[in-house]
Design a protein around this motif. Sequence first.
Motif, PDB file in Angstrom:
ATOM      1  N   ASP A   1      52.681 -69.496 -58.751  1.00 37.92           N
ATOM      2  CA  ASP A   1      53.426 -69.057 -59.901  1.00 37.92           C
ATOM      3  C   ASP A   1      54.698 -68.357 -59.428  1.00 37.92           C
ATOM      4  N   PHE A   2      55.770 -68.460 -60.178  1.00 41.49           N
ATOM      5  CA  PHE A   2      57.081 -67.975 -59.744  1.00 41.49           C
ATOM      6  C   PHE A   2      57.074 -66.489 -59.371  1.00 41.49           C
TER       7      PHE A   2
ATOM      8  N   THR B   1      67.599 -69.438 -60.785  1.00 42.62           N
ATOM      9  CA  THR B   1      66.156 -69.699 -60.835  1.00 42.62           C
ATOM     10  C   THR B   1      65.691 -70.045 -62.255  1.00 42.62           C
ATOM     11  N   GLU B   2      66.631 -70.353 -63.117  1.00 44.20           N
ATOM     12  CA  GLU B   2      66.298 -70.603 -64.527  1.00 44.20           C
ATOM     13  C   GLU B   2      65.234 -71.682 -64.681  1.00 44.20           C
ATOM     14  N   ALA B   3      65.357 -72.802 -63.964  1.00 49.89           N
ATOM     15  CA  ALA B   3      64.391 -73.892 -64.098  1.00 49.89           C
ATOM     16  C   ALA B   3      63.019 -73.468 -63.581  1.00 49.89           C
TER      17      ALA B   3
ATOM     18  N   ALA C   1      57.025 -69.956 -67.092  1.00 52.07           N
ATOM     19  CA  ALA C   1      56.746 -69.518 -68.463  1.00 52.07           C
ATOM     20  C   ALA C   1      55.943 -70.575 -69.224  1.00 52.07           C
ATOM     21  N   MET C   2      56.290 -71.850 -68.999  1.00 55.27           N
ATOM     22  CA  MET C   2      55.530 -72.926 -69.653  1.00 55.27           C
ATOM     23  C   MET C   2      54.087 -72.925 -69.186  1.00 55.27           C
ATOM     24  N   PHE C   3      53.867 -72.700 -67.896  1.00 54.82           N
ATOM     25  CA  PHE C   3      52.505 -72.660 -67.360  1.00 54.82           C
ATOM     26  C   PHE C   3      51.719 -71.524 -67.990  1.00 54.82           C
ATOM     27  N   HIS C   4      52.344 -70.356 -68.109  1.00 62.57           N
ATOM     28  CA  HIS C   4      51.662 -69.206 -68.714  1.00 62.57           C
ATOM     29  C   HIS C   4      51.355 -69.452 -70.192  1.00 62.57           C
TER      30      HIS C   4
END
Length: 123
Positions: free
Chosen positions: A1-2, A37-39, A45-48
């Motif tokens: 995760d980022f 790092t926007e992408a 965020a989509m994963f969360h």
Amino acid sequence: DFDGVPKGVSSAVLGEGSLPQRLGERLIRGYLSMVDTEAWEASSAMFHAMPPAPPSLWIYSMDDEILDIPSIESMMDKWRARGDDVETLKLPRSPHVKNLLTAPEDYAAAVAKRVGATFFVDG
């Protein structure tokens, strides 16, 4: 995760909790603050936000050098708050992705409970 990348990468390469690891984590955070790092953040965020379709089982250890445990647990708490079926097996000590080798009985019991005893085939 980022969010866990700086700690995870620096811990894996330099050893968790060491002075070089802490410096490496700061350097990675500094680098990431200077690049776009926007992408990556959108993907995280989509994963969360994405609920697991089937019930899920997360197996990890409290001394995992790669995982950012507070981040992972926060994500699972969000999923549980939405009503998602999330179970965990938290081991006190186990290297990253070595949980089956470290605690085979606990691992097998958790998986059997989650997916059913018919998942395991003798032989």
